[in-house]
Design a protein around this motif. Structure first.
Motif, short mmCIF file in Angstrom:
data_model
loop_
_atom_site.label_atom_id
_atom_site.label_comp_id
_atom_site.label_asym_id
_atom_site.label_seq_id
_atom_site.Cartn_x
_atom_site.Cartn_y
_atom_site.Cartn_z
N UNK A 38 -8.23 -0.93 0.50
CA UNK A 38 -8.49 0.17 -0.42
C UNK A 38 -7.32 1.13 -0.60
N UNK A 39 -6.15 0.78 -0.05
CA UNK A 39 -5.00 1.68 -0.15
C UNK A 39 -4.51 1.78 -1.60
N UNK A 40 -4.66 0.69 -2.32
CA UNK A 40 -4.18 0.71 -3.71
C UNK A 40 -5.33 1.01 -4.66
N UNK A 41 -5.20 2.10 -5.40
CA UNK A 41 -6.29 2.48 -6.31
C UNK A 41 -6.56 1.36 -7.33
N UNK A 42 -7.81 1.20 -7.65
CA UNK A 42 -8.27 0.19 -8.61
C UNK A 42 -7.36 0.08 -9.83
N UNK A 43 -6.94 -1.11 -10.16
CA UNK A 43 -6.17 -1.34 -11.38
C UNK A 43 -4.76 -0.77 -11.36
N UNK A 44 -4.25 -0.44 -10.17
CA UNK A 44 -2.92 0.17 -10.12
C UNK A 44 -1.97 -0.63 -9.24
N UNK A 45 -2.00 -1.91 -9.35
CA UNK A 45 -1.14 -2.72 -8.49
C UNK A 45 0.34 -2.41 -8.78
N UNK A 46 1.08 -1.93 -7.77
CA UNK A 46 2.49 -1.55 -8.00
C UNK A 46 3.39 -2.78 -8.06
N UNK A 47 3.30 -3.53 -9.15
CA UNK A 47 4.01 -4.82 -9.22
C UNK A 47 5.51 -4.65 -9.16
N UNK A 48 6.02 -3.60 -9.76
CA UNK A 48 7.48 -3.42 -9.74
C UNK A 48 8.00 -3.30 -8.31
N UNK A 49 7.26 -2.51 -7.53
CA UNK A 49 7.62 -2.32 -6.12
C UNK A 49 7.54 -3.65 -5.36
N UNK A 50 6.44 -4.36 -5.56
CA UNK A 50 6.25 -5.61 -4.83
C UNK A 50 7.31 -6.65 -5.20
N UNK A 51 7.76 -6.62 -6.46
CA UNK A 51 8.79 -7.57 -6.85
C UNK A 51 10.09 -7.28 -6.08
N UNK A 52 10.41 -5.99 -5.95
CA UNK A 52 11.62 -5.64 -5.19
C UNK A 52 11.50 -6.14 -3.75
N UNK A 53 10.32 -5.95 -3.18
CA UNK A 53 10.12 -6.37 -1.80
C UNK A 53 10.31 -7.88 -1.69
N UNK B 78 9.61 -20.59 9.23
CA UNK B 78 8.24 -20.06 9.16
C UNK B 78 8.25 -18.73 8.40
N UNK B 79 9.26 -17.93 8.68
CA UNK B 79 9.34 -16.61 8.04
C UNK B 79 9.64 -16.74 6.55
N UNK B 80 10.43 -17.75 6.19
CA UNK B 80 10.69 -17.93 4.76
C UNK B 80 9.40 -18.36 4.05
N UNK B 81 8.65 -19.25 4.69
CA UNK B 81 7.41 -19.73 4.08
C UNK B 81 6.40 -18.59 3.92
N UNK B 82 6.57 -17.57 4.71
CA UNK B 82 5.64 -16.44 4.67
C UNK B 82 5.93 -15.50 3.48
N UNK B 83 7.10 -15.62 2.89
CA UNK B 83 7.44 -14.78 1.74
C UNK B 83 6.88 -15.45 0.49
N UNK B 84 5.83 -14.86 -0.06
CA UNK B 84 5.12 -15.51 -1.18
C UNK B 84 5.32 -14.73 -2.47
N UNK B 85 5.38 -15.50 -3.58
CA UNK B 85 5.75 -14.86 -4.85
C UNK B 85 4.59 -14.11 -5.51
N UNK B 86 3.38 -14.36 -5.07
CA UNK B 86 2.25 -13.62 -5.65
C UNK B 86 2.32 -12.15 -5.22
N UNK B 87 2.31 -11.23 -6.20
CA UNK B 87 2.66 -9.85 -5.88
C UNK B 87 1.43 -9.04 -5.44
N UNK B 88 1.10 -9.18 -4.16
CA UNK B 88 -0.02 -8.40 -3.61
C UNK B 88 0.51 -7.54 -2.45
N UNK B 89 -0.30 -6.56 -2.08
CA UNK B 89 0.09 -5.67 -0.98
C UNK B 89 0.21 -6.48 0.31
N UNK B 90 -0.74 -7.37 0.52
CA UNK B 90 -0.69 -8.17 1.74
C UNK B 90 0.59 -9.00 1.81
N UNK B 91 0.92 -9.65 0.69
CA UNK B 91 2.14 -10.45 0.69
C UNK B 91 3.38 -9.59 0.88
#
Ligand code: SF4
Ligand code: ZN
Length: 730
Positions: free
Chosen positions: A11-26, A86-99
């Motif tokens: 619930x950290x990310x408010x509904x409908x406000x996925x910070x995709x730009x930030x996640x892409x940088x990460x 293993x760590x490389x495989x853990x970096x996933x392109x789907x832009x979610x907070x968990x990833x």
């Protein structure tokens, strides 16, 4: 119960406000970091081969980030490729907070590997990180501040990276954090900016300038090691480790200046661990996560908000002083040419005294300087000095005077530019030119003492008054009174034997990281950390009856000579999760007391010499048992009985109850020179009592004689060391 740490982020990310730009940088940052690590690693393997050892100096935690999170003991280069894959495989392109958090974790692994590879060429004589940079910080430093981290004297950790837009305000922020006692990690240009503003940095100030860029991982591996050392949590329990970090280490990150995708990815490693990240950059809404990655542009508000978001509440008395104040300044020394005035230290007459007074003899909070103030002196002057701290408290007892008086040392040293050493009538003080230029006065010493005595001893101290004397006449007139008080106190202390009391005290402060350890503190055996005497424990129990020090009645004697009582066994059994059934307080061979991890010294038997050796935390070198302090510490610590080895406080060595059941003082055949010099007089006095002549200290070998049994045996024989004539140790 298993911890599900990631629930924290729900619930950290408010509904409908996925910070995709930030996640892409990460995502991009993590891929870059992992790829870079792969390149360096394959180069290193080509050059050195997969069997080549890899690790950091001075640590028992291998590569600590990896050790902590996955439990793996990385020892050689060849261990690393599968981990990195293993760590490389853990970096996933789907832009979610968990990833993004997992990408952050991968970035920490990558940074740790990159840094460890730099240490392949490590030469202890040539530090990889030249002054003032610290680079990797070894375990001894982490341990040194352990108790302060556990009891929150250090209330939290601030990790500051990047470049500040306003260096003056940055300096103010850092000084404010120091004043509150924070541990501070600095990385990148902020370090140069602070040095230019004359902010003091380094291990002594618990403000570590780590280095640049990937060296920020040394903040991570410091915090994670503290968790493994003090949390007692098994390496590899990733959720439990993070939960401990979140609850106890209480860190936050200030991410200043322009963002860079790798740094942003590393910041998500912090978030993964439960540390919020605050930046000074204006960010769009879709580049922020409330409470976890957000903007505070105003430096004047940053610290306040950081504390709030971490839920850190400071209970300390706020002192109005012209100088900075806090444990960060404790280790600072003042050289002769930096000092403005000097008092005592054999150069002038000086003393300090805490005394108990009646209700009618004290005006609470009053600080008086009788004689000239500091302005009356010029740089380089020496003057006589007396500090008398009067205490009234309904629960105050004369027995506590010494306990309170010993704390004057810490309290004064907390002041930046104030330096204090020794005590009583051999006290030695210096005040720096810098402090005087900022407006420090003698009266401020009094104000510090009033505030700290009340803050640290609220249950026994109701009123405090401090009087400082600065004329020869007054100091001479008062010193006989003080000496008479010391004499009476010593007499009481001498009478304070284990036989003379019917109650010992426990200390379980270290159970926060050694859950099966309890110290039994007796008048003649202090806690193994050296910080808790029987009187301290008694006073502490008075202050906080539900606290870590509990009375342990001395009932049902089972073996008087070895020091075993039924009631003590029962207490220990109940307090150690039923791990320890019996303990002999005066033996290291037969059912000895357990050790947590913060012993001042470790003792080990040397059967070939028919005696024992002792080494200290400060002594890094080899010892005649073939192990260094840190190797021994790994064997002895953790709260299990290890007959033949034991952690003790320095002062226990000169106690009449020192391993009495195993032969006592005469068994000591080796110790570091520094320890010997510290205890020389008492060792000699005790040696005389035992009939070893006038100079027992000089019969004990040290590292200048040798560091192997073969090297020290001829010396012991030549000196006629008593251990050689005692009955066989085992
Ligand atoms: Fe830890 Fe023992 Fe010292 Fe208490 S006395 S702080 S339990 S080492
Ligand atoms: Zn301990």
């Amino acid at each position: 119960m298993a911890v599900d740490f990631d629930k924290l982020f729900e619930g950290a990310i408010p509904e409908g406000k996925n910070p995709t730009r930030l996640f892409r940088q990460v995502y991009n940052g993590a891929i870059t970091a992992v790829s870079y690590a792969e390149i360096l690693l394959s180069q290193a393997i080509r050059r050195y081969g997969p069997e080549h050892p890899v690790g950091y100096p001075d640590t028992a935690y291998y590569l600590p980030v990896i050790r902590c999170y996955s439990g793996e003991e990385v020892k050689k280069l060849g261990d690393l490729p599968p981990i990195l894959n293993r760590m490389r495989a853990q970096v996933k392109s789907e832009l979610t907070f968990e990833n993004a958090r997992l990408a952050g974790e991968s970035t920490w692994y990558a940074a740790e590997i990159i840094e460890a590879l730099r240490y392949l060429e490590y030469d202890p004589n040539e530090p990889l990180a030249p002054e003032p940079w610290t680079g990797f910080i070894g375990d001894p430093v982490v341990r040194r501040f352990g108790i302060k981290m556990v009891d929150w004297t250090i209330p939290g950790e601030a990790i500051i990276i990047g470049r500040a837009k306003d260096p003056k305000k940055l300096a103010r922020m850092v000084q404010e954090l120091m004043g509150m006692g924070f541990m501070i990690f600095l990385c990148d240009e902020v370090v140069e900016q602070l040095l230019e503003e004359n902010v003091k940095l380094g291990i002594d100030y618990i403000a570590y300038p780590l280095g640049n860029f990937t060296q920020v991982v040394h903040a991570a591996n410091y915090a994670l090691r503290a968790g493994m050392m003090f949390g007692g949590i098994t390496p590899g329990l990733r959720d439990e480790q993070r939960d401990y970090q979140r609850r106890r280490i209480r860190a936050f990150v200030l991410y200043l200046g322009e963002h860079d995708m790798v740094k942003t990815a590393a910041a998500f490693g912090a978030i993964f661990t439960g540390f919020p990240v605050i930046t000074d950059q204006p960010l769009a809404e879709d580049e922020q996560i409330p409470d976890w990655f957000f903007t505070v542009e105003d430096y004047d508000k940053m610290i306040q908000i950081a504390l709030e978001v971490r839920g850190i509440k400071l209970t300390k008395v706020r002192l109005e002083l012209p100088i900075n104040f806090g444990p960060a300044f404790e280790g600072e020394s003042i050289r002769k040419d930096a000092m403005y005035v000097e008092m005592g230290g054999g150069r002038t007459t000086a003393f300090e005294l805490v005394r108990t007074v009646g209700e009618g003899e004290i005006e609470d909070g009053k600080v008086e300087v009788i004689g000239p103030e500091i302005d009356a002196f010029k740089a380089g002057d020496r003057l006589p000095f007396a500090t008398i701290v009067d205490i009234y408290g309904r629960k105050m007892q004369e027995d506590y005077e010494g306990v309170l008086e010993r704390r004057i040392h810490d309290f004064i040293n907390y002041g930046e530019g104030l330096w204090h050493t020794a005590q009583r009538d051999i006290v030695w003080l210096r005040i720096s030119k810098e402090a005087v230029a900022k407006g420090a006065k003698f009266r401020h010493l009094g104000e510090i003492l009033v505030a700290k005595m009340k803050e640290e001893f609220p249950a026994i101290v109701d009123r405090v008054q401090v009087t400082i004397y600065t004329t020869q006449e007054d100091v001479d007139r008062l010193i006989p009174m003080a000496r008479e008080k010391y004499r009476q106190r010593d007499e009481r202390l001498r009478g304070l034997t284990d036989e003379a009391v019917d109650t010992f005290y426990s200390c379980v402060l270290c159970q926060s990281f050694a859950p099966n350890h309890a110290c039994i503190v007796t008048p003649e055996r202090l806690g193994l950390c050296g910080a808790v005497s029987w009187l301290d424990a008694k006073a502490s129990h008075e202050i906080n009856p539900a606290g870590p020090n509990q009375p342990v009645p001395k009932e049902g004697v089972m073996d008087e000579w070895k020091g075993m009582w039924k009631s003590v066994n029962e207490y220990v059994y109940n307090q150690t999760n039923h791990n320890l059934e019996e303990v002999n307080i005066y033996s290291m061979l037969d059912k000895p007391m357990t050790s947590c991890g913060c012993f001042e010294c470790i003792m080990a038997i040397l059967p070939e010499c028919n005696g024992i050796m002792i080494t200290t935390r400060e002594h890094g070198g080899m010892t005649p048992c073939g192990m260094t302090f840190s190797t021994l510490a790994g064997m002895v610590g953790g709260g299990t009985q290890t007959p033949g080895f034991m952690g003790v406080g320095r002062r226990y060595l000169v106690s009449r109850k020192f391993i009495r059941a195993d032969g006592g003082l005469g068994r000591i055949v080796w110790m570091p020179k520094e320890l010997k010099e510290q205890l020389r007089e008492e060792l000699n006095a005790r040696g005389k009592e035992e009939g070893f002549g006038d100079n027992f200290a000089d019969m004990i070998a040290d590292e200048t004689v040798g560091t192997t049994v073969d090297e020290i045996l001829p010396f012991l024989e030549e000196k006629g060391h008593p251990a050689l004539k005692m009955e066989p140790l085992m």
